[in-house]
Design an enzyme around this catalytic site. Structure first.
Site, PDB file in Angstrom:
ATOM      1  N   HIS A  39      -3.337 -28.523  57.066  1.00  0.00           N
ATOM      2  CA  HIS A  39      -2.814 -27.407  56.272  1.00  0.00           C
ATOM      3  C   HIS A  39      -1.483 -26.927  56.841  1.00  0.00           C
ATOM      4  O   HIS A  39      -0.498 -26.775  56.102  1.00  0.00           O
ATOM      5  CB  HIS A  39      -3.836 -26.264  56.266  1.00  0.00           C
ATOM      6  N   GLU A  40      -1.461 -26.700  58.148  1.00  0.00           N
ATOM      7  CA  GLU A  40      -0.216 -26.225  58.773  1.00  0.00           C
ATOM      8  C   GLU A  40       0.857 -27.305  58.749  1.00  0.00           C
ATOM      9  O   GLU A  40       2.048 -26.994  58.641  1.00  0.00           O
ATOM     10  CB  GLU A  40      -0.491 -25.768  60.212  1.00  0.00           C
ATOM     11  N   HIS A  96       2.846 -27.081  55.706  1.00  0.00           N
ATOM     12  CA  HIS A  96       3.938 -26.102  55.765  1.00  0.00           C
ATOM     13  C   HIS A  96       5.086 -26.631  56.638  1.00  0.00           C
ATOM     14  O   HIS A  96       6.256 -26.472  56.299  1.00  0.00           O
ATOM     15  CB  HIS A  96       3.446 -24.786  56.369  1.00  0.00           C
TER      16      HIS A  96
END
Length: 444
Positions: free
Chosen positions: A38-39, A42
């Protein structure tokens, strides 16, 4: 003899406990990977667009381990409850106007502005997040949830197209010798019990159903539908036996049996019955089945998220009153870990347990995907709303040939963010307590 039996029970108990622990560990590791990806969703576009990223961390709290590579520090923190990346200038820098007087929330706004200013270095001109075009900011913020959705699709594709879905095949596993009433307590046939239509018609275990009443069948469900709809009617049935086709005739009898209604609920109805069961095997679904299942489940999870406060309240009431919880209700990470442990410890083939844990992990990723799209700060959806509002203001000014407006100062929303965070902490605490005191029961 007694000692051997006791030793066997102890050994089995130890194996069960070990399997439970392995299930929990597998889910925790899988969740950590999900958070990391998920990170990364980003991080990758942020770096691609030139934003300076100071930190990439898995977890919160004190740092356990970290290493700096280039300008970014990568590491793990003590509380594995999420993750974050620290980008330069999430919001525009505050103007040098001194510290405003005010109460608690005014102080929070000032502190948020000061913390944001600290992320902007002197040489970060053009590299701050707030300076990106609107579409790039949206890409950065949606990158995290998109990774969770993609991971869920991959996991479900592995389960459905790699492992396969357990399906009742057209192979006959067993044939009942007689017909017993649905409420009968006896398990063996007596002379007074009528022979089952399947046994009377000559169907044998191992036969493969080819057609029923002249209709080719590819699944046991198709054969069952024809049989249930034809009580007291002689049905020609063709089976494959020892490599050749054999023609038989079976007359289903009218009997009360459990069936699935149109809503998927189990009900008792009078239907045609012949007394045979199907062999269950893993059937691999088409490659697109994983994506289709992911989007179907996303809709179901979104419905739960929409009602999250009410569902958490219901969970709290069930916990206090001792009522059995809804298995389709919200769970905390504690509840998900407990379910993974129970699945791993259940007496079932390893492949079944692995598929169940993978499906649970896919569900968690879909929950992360939907949850992070909620349009409230500090969630990713909240940052998307801020970027869209900034874009609308700029488009409006351009349309009417006005000077470009100042960037949206989202630090003004810190009081709202604070309320949202407190609400999430309270709901998370309720779910954790409920998962300990009144856990979801899947296996009775």
């Amino acid at each position: 003899m007694w000692a051997d039996s006791k030793a066997a029970r102890v050994a089995w108990a130890l194996v069960t406990v070990l399997a439970f622990v392995i299930g929990v560990v597998l889910l925790v590791v899988g969740l950590a990977v999900s958070i990391a990806l998920h990170e990364l969703g980003h991080l990758a576009p942020a770096k691609r667009f030139g934003v300076r990223v100071g930190q990439y961390m898995i977890g919160f709290g004190p740092t356990l381990w970290s290493r700096r590579i280039g300008e970014t520090e990568y590491g793990f923190k003590a509380l594995p409850l999420g993750g974050f990346i620290s980008m330069a200038g999430m919001y525009p820098p505050s103007r040098a106007e001194g510290r405003a007087a005010g109460g608690f929330f005014a102080t929070m706004v000032q502190d948020a502005r000061a913390a944001n200013d600290d992320t902007i270095a002197a040489d970060d001109e053009g590299r701050a997040f707030y300076q990106l075009p609107v579409w790039k900011r949206i890409v950065v913020m949606l990158g995290g949830p998109a990774m969770n959705l993609l991971l869920a699709i991959v996991i479900l594709t592995i389960v459905m197209s790699g492992i396969g879905v357990q399906t009742a095949t057209t192979t006959v596993a067993a044939v009942s010798e007689c017909v017993l009433p649905s409420d009968a307590t006896q398990t063996e046939c007596s002379d007074a019990d009528p022979a089952s239509p399947a046994a009377a018609g000559g169907i044998r275990p191992g036969d493969v159903l080819v057609s029923v009443n002249g209709m080719p069948v590819s699944t046991f469900a198709e054969a069952s539908m024809i049989i249930q709809a034809s009580p007291d009617q002689a049905l020609p049935i063709v089976v494959e036996r020892d490599g050749r086709e054999v023609a038989l005739e079976v007359t289903p009898m009218l009997a009360e049996r459990e069936v699935l209604d149109a809503d998927g609920d189990v009900t008792v109805a009078e239907v045609g019955f012949v007394g045979m069961t199907a062999a269950v095997d893993y059937v691999r679904e088409p490659l697109w089945s994983g994506a289709q299942s992911a989007f179907d489940r996303t809709g179901q999870i979104a419905a739960i998220m929409w009602q999250l406060p009410a569902r958490v309240y219901e969970t709290a009431v069930d916990m206090v009153t001792g009522v059995e919880r809804d298995p389709n209700g919200p769970l905390s990470i504690v509840g998900a870990g407990r379910l993974a442990g129970e699945v791993a410890a259940v007496d079932a083939p390893v492949l079944n347990r692995a598929a169940a844990i993978l499906e649970l992990l896919a569900g968690l990723n879909l929950a992360l995907f939907v949850f992070n799209l909620i349009p409230l700060l500090p969630l990713d959806g909240g940052h998307v709303v801020v970027a869209l509002w900034d874009g609308i203001k700029r488009a409006w000014a351009k349309l009417f040939r006005r000077p470009p407006p100042k960037p949206v100062d989202a630090t003004k929303l810190v009081p709202v963010t604070f309320v949202v965070v407190i609400a999430l902490i309270v709901m998370g605490g309720v779910l954790i307590l409920a998962d300990i005191v009144n856990p979801v029961q899947l296996f009775g």
